[in-house]
Structure formats: structure tokens, C-alpha cells
Scaffold this active site. Sequence first.
Site, PDB file in Angstrom:
ATOM      1  N   ASN A 148       0.810  -1.224   0.000  1.00 51.47           N
ATOM      2  CA  ASN A 148       0.000   0.000   0.000  1.00 51.47           C
ATOM      3  C   ASN A 148       0.847   1.279   0.000  1.00 51.47           C
ATOM      4  O   ASN A 148       0.372   2.317  -0.457  1.00 51.47           O
ATOM      5  CB  ASN A 148      -1.032  -0.010   1.135  1.00 51.47           C
ATOM      6  CG  ASN A 148      -0.420  -0.046   2.496  1.00 51.47           C
ATOM      7  OD1 ASN A 148       0.746  -0.400   2.647  1.00 51.47           O
ATOM      8  ND2 ASN A 148      -1.181   0.323   3.507  1.00 51.47           N
ATOM      9  N   ARG A 156      10.964   3.854   5.670  1.00 50.90           N
ATOM     10  CA  ARG A 156      10.719   3.973   7.116  1.00 50.90           C
ATOM     11  C   ARG A 156      11.509   2.915   7.890  1.00 50.90           C
ATOM     12  O   ARG A 156      11.701   3.031   9.087  1.00 50.90           O
ATOM     13  CB  ARG A 156       9.212   3.815   7.359  1.00 50.90           C
ATOM     14  CG  ARG A 156       8.736   4.311   8.672  1.00 50.90           C
ATOM     15  CD  ARG A 156       7.240   4.509   8.714  1.00 50.90           C
ATOM     16  NE  ARG A 156       6.505   3.281   8.921  1.00 50.90           N
ATOM     17  CZ  ARG A 156       5.188   3.231   9.132  1.00 50.90           C
ATOM     18  NH1 ARG A 156       4.470   4.348   9.120  1.00 50.90           N
ATOM     19  NH2 ARG A 156       4.578   2.104   9.330  1.00 50.90           N
ATOM     20  N   GLY A 225       2.550  -5.074   7.574  1.00 54.70           N
ATOM     21  CA  GLY A 225       1.580  -5.827   6.779  1.00 54.70           C
ATOM     22  C   GLY A 225       0.436  -6.285   7.664  1.00 54.70           C
ATOM     23  O   GLY A 225       0.165  -5.691   8.706  1.00 54.70           O
ATOM     24  N   SER A 226      -0.195  -7.375   7.257  1.00 48.69           N
ATOM     25  CA  SER A 226      -1.397  -7.821   7.967  1.00 48.69           C
ATOM     26  C   SER A 226      -1.047  -8.486   9.299  1.00 48.69           C
ATOM     27  O   SER A 226       0.049  -9.033   9.469  1.00 48.69           O
ATOM     28  CB  SER A 226      -2.169  -8.794   7.084  1.00 48.69           C
ATOM     29  OG  SER A 226      -1.342  -9.892   6.782  1.00 48.69           O
ATOM     30  N   ARG A 275      -7.145   9.317   2.183  1.00 45.22           N
ATOM     31  CA  ARG A 275      -5.718   9.329   1.871  1.00 45.22           C
ATOM     32  C   ARG A 275      -5.376   7.914   1.403  1.00 45.22           C
ATOM     33  O   ARG A 275      -5.769   6.932   2.039  1.00 45.22           O
ATOM     34  CB  ARG A 275      -4.939   9.696   3.131  1.00 45.22           C
ATOM     35  CG  ARG A 275      -3.458   9.714   2.974  1.00 45.22           C
ATOM     36  CD  ARG A 275      -2.831  10.443   4.154  1.00 45.22           C
ATOM     37  NE  ARG A 275      -1.420  10.121   4.282  1.00 45.22           N
ATOM     38  CZ  ARG A 275      -0.939   9.230   5.146  1.00 45.22           C
ATOM     39  NH1 ARG A 275      -1.740   8.587   5.976  1.00 45.22           N
ATOM     40  NH2 ARG A 275       0.337   8.990   5.201  1.00 45.22           N
ATOM     41  N   CYS A 281      -3.411   1.448   6.736  1.00 44.63           N
ATOM     42  CA  CYS A 281      -3.669   0.898   8.075  1.00 44.63           C
ATOM     43  C   CYS A 281      -4.242   1.989   8.975  1.00 44.63           C
ATOM     44  O   CYS A 281      -4.885   1.706   9.972  1.00 44.63           O
ATOM     45  CB  CYS A 281      -2.382   0.356   8.655  1.00 44.63           C
ATOM     46  SG  CYS A 281      -1.041   1.537   8.536  1.00 44.63           S
ATOM     47  N   GLU A 378     -10.756  -4.454   8.781  1.00 48.38           N
ATOM     48  CA  GLU A 378     -10.301  -3.333   7.950  1.00 48.38           C
ATOM     49  C   GLU A 378     -10.992  -3.365   6.595  1.00 48.38           C
ATOM     50  O   GLU A 378     -10.924  -4.380   5.895  1.00 48.38           O
ATOM     51  CB  GLU A 378      -8.809  -3.512   7.654  1.00 48.38           C
ATOM     52  CG  GLU A 378      -7.885  -3.063   8.714  1.00 48.38           C
ATOM     53  CD  GLU A 378      -6.440  -3.230   8.250  1.00 48.38           C
ATOM     54  OE1 GLU A 378      -5.998  -4.364   8.049  1.00 48.38           O
ATOM     55  OE2 GLU A 378      -5.758  -2.209   8.111  1.00 48.38           O
TER      56      GLU A 378
END
Length: 474
Positions: A148, A156, A225-226, A275, A281, A378
Site C-alpha cells: 500500500n 521507514r 503488513g497484515s 488518503r 492501516c 479493515e
Amino acid sequence: MDYTDLYINGGWRKTQERFDVINPATEEVLTSVASAGISDTDAALDAAEAAMADWAARTPRARSEVLRKAWELMTARLEDFARLITLENGKARADAMGEATYAAEFFRWFAEEAVRADGLITHAPSSGARIIVQHKPAGLAVLITPWNYPAAMGTRKIAPALAAGCGVVIKPASETPLTMLALMPLLEEAGVPPGLVNVLPSKRTGALVDHMLHDPRVRVVSFTGSTGVGRTLLKGAADQVLKPAMELGGNAPVIVFDDADMDVAIEGTMLAKMRNLGEACTAANRIYVHEKIAPEFTRRLTDAMSALKVGDGTDPSVDVGPLVNAATRDKVAEFVADAVAKGAKLECGGKIPAGKGYFYPPTVLSNVPETADCVQDEIFGPVAALQTFTNTEDVIRRANDTEYGLVAYVFSGDFKRGLQVCERLDYGMVGLNRGLVSDPAAPFGGTKQSGLGREGGHEGMLEFMETQYISASW
Ligand code: NAP
């Protein structure tokens, strides 16, 4: 597409096996990418180990200057990165520019942090010995990133790892490996030595990552991630007791009180929801609006959502690009169908357009029942799910009633009440009268099953460092 092979030890490595990367706006193949196997991980870890020995020994200032140069170079090429992000992920140009800028900022922030790994020296209260505390690079890090934010979720992690003195191997998401590969020549130009950063796209993800987590040279696993994959990785990390940094799923509540400034609340909710077209997330997942202002809020949010232009994200006039793939789009459609079947009202959107591309229109649902699937999970798409409340205690309970704890948003004109509510929300981050909390200078991360550890801020570099304490007498 210039960079489609594995990036190991500062060079490009071809593989027999390759896989396709799809443009979600057209459903056409953009290119194919090399798929790493187990032997490639060994080569990447060998390279990272060799490069790290020299890198960790450099002065913090020397490391800082390389990171600063990476920020300068990336900032000069935001348009190129944004275009690539849009092509492989689908997000609209404005979202992609926002991501590229955010991604670059991690290099600047961690260039500044590299020289601030502060320690401590003090007297032990009883023995009188000196307590010396310092931070050292933790060791090789395996970084696994989602689709995403193809650039920002990588930088990061890369920037703090390099600031700390670590070498890394990155496994980018299979949907979007191109942006991370395209970053590598830039890092070379900035002065990152060959081998320090390696990129391994792969279709054999599970086996490949598991193999690296069991290599004795690896000390850190940093994953975004998930929550499901996060749990698997935590189990894999247990065998060697690796340092885990886990940025996992969210289920963000937005609470809009009746004293909120309506303009601020609408703008903030739009930002929190749209956004990255809701594929975040941090995206507003459950929007609780005080009953008194619910009719006006619903009307204004519906107007704002309906006004957004959907289309191929490379067109600069488009606000909302396609979702990343058919499965994500279909899951969003299922959430909407389920909520409507359980009694929600469709205010706008809700219909997959005909034609190519994984598009889904900005959608508003009101009166969403607590039993709807989108209240528990989500949505990861452009669907605003509204509920109402009258009682503050009740809305705090409902907001906290989830296994997730990444981010929440509160809108209130009464700052005291706003802060009191923020403190009672069991979330790692809260936006108060703001729909955006992400900031390289702030600790990003969640409580409960949204993760472990923090990225950005002063905490981000510590995820890649070990604390050493020396008890000394002299
Ligand atoms: P995902 O399916 O968990 O995949 C993320 C990464 O993990 C990809 O690189 C994927 O590789 C890899 N992966 C999949 N299975 C694996 C396994 N068994 N072992 C090791 N690695 C594995 O998540 P996603 O669908 O890409 O991203 C969406 C999720 O990320 C959402 O839940 C979202 O909330 C979360 N997210 C969290 C944050 C945060 O900071 N908290 C930020 C962004 C996204 P392949 O692509 O090859 O499968």
C-alpha cells in the site's frame, strides 16, 4: 522499467523464475520481475554482513551524510517515484506525490537521528560503580513491506537501520516491487556501499523469509503488513529470539462530537478515510458521529465523497485511482453488500463500474450496524461507514472494542474533553482535530494486535539497536 532483477551486493542478478507486475488501472502487465530463491537470500545476507562490518564502524556523522544525500536525491526525483508508485499500486498522482515526499523525509529525519544515539553514565546508587549505557547496531535486519506504500514502508525501515549501522535485506510486496528496486541506484549515488541494502522480490515469500529468519546472522525482523502474517513471523522469529518490529493492521475509529468544528471534522474525516483511497492501516474504518450533528455530517461527507473523480491515477485531474487488485476490490464490495444486507443505508457509491481496472467508487454508508463485518475488519478501500452515538462513555467503549489499536481520531471543539477522550482510547496514536498523524518525527505504531515497536521519531532507530550496559569501576 529499468530495474526488474534482484539487487544483491550492489549489482543486478537475473533469475530463471520471474513474475508479472500488473497496472491496476488497466489490468495490463507492466513488466516481469525476478523471483528470488533460497540461494539468493544467502548471497544477500553474505553481502549485507560484509558491508555492515565497515558501515557500522563509520562515524555517525559519516552515516548521517549518506542518508542526508539520499533525501536530497529523492526529493529531486519525487515526480519519477510518484509515477512509478501510481503505475504499480494505482493510487492517484497526489497520493503518490504525498507518499514519495513522506518516504524521502525518513532519510532526512534519520540523518538527523544518526548522530543522536544518546547513552547514559551514572553512579549505581548502592555500589558506587559507574553505570554506562550505550546503543550498538543490533545486527542484520530482514525488512518485509506491504504494497500500500511501496516507497514509504521501505524507507521507514531502511533509513533507521542504516542510521543505526545495520545491513539489510528487503522483501518488497509482490504487487509492488518496482519502486523499491528503483530506489537502489539512488542509494548507490548517495554513497550507500554495495551490499548494505539488498532487495529480493519473490513469489516464494513464506519459505524465503523463513529461511532468513533462521540464519544466525540475522538479529532483527521488521515487518509491515497484515496481523495474520505478523503472527506467523513472530512465531518464526521466536526460534532465534529475533528483535521484532511489527506494524500490523488497524481498525481506526473516528469520533465526532457535537461541539466539533464541522469544516475541520469533514476535512479531517475525508483525509483519514481517503488518503491512499482508504488502502491504509491508518484509514478511518468506523466513523462515530454524535446523533445531533449526524444528518448534517452525513450530507456533507456524502457531497465531498461524491465530488471525487475516479480514474487512472496517472491523470493529474483524478482524485481516486483503482484498488491494488481484484481481490481487494471484491472484498470492499463484499463489505458494502454485507452492511447493506444488515440494515445500513447506502448514501452514495457502492457499485463497481464497468470496464477495465480495479476501480471502486467513493462510498458512504450510514446507520451501519455493529454486526456488520466492516465494523470488525479493515475495509481497506474508499468506503466511509457511519454510526451514531449520544453518550461519551458508550462511544469510548465501542471505539476500544477491537483487537486492533493502531490509530484513532477525535474531533471536538473542547480541547480539554478532546484530550481526556484521547487518553482513554487504547491506541498507539490519536489524531485530535486532525485526520493525519503520520510524521517521520513521531513514533508510529500500535497497541494490542496492531503491532510491536515504533517506526519514526526517536524510537525508530532504537528498533535496530541493542542497549549495552557496562558496570565499571575506576
Ligand atoms: P500482507 O499480505 O501481510 O503482506 C505484507 C508483506 O508480507 C508482503 O511483502 C508479503 O509478500 C509478505 N508476506 C506474505 N506472506 C508472508 C509469509 N508467510 N511470510 C513472510 N512474508 C509474507 O499485507 P498486505 O496485504 O501487503 O498489506 C496490507 C496490510 O498491511 C493491512 O492489514 C494494513 O493494515 C497493513 N499495514 C500496516 C501498516 C502499519 O504501519 N501498521 C502500514 C501499512 C499497511 P507477498 O506480497 O509476496 O505476498
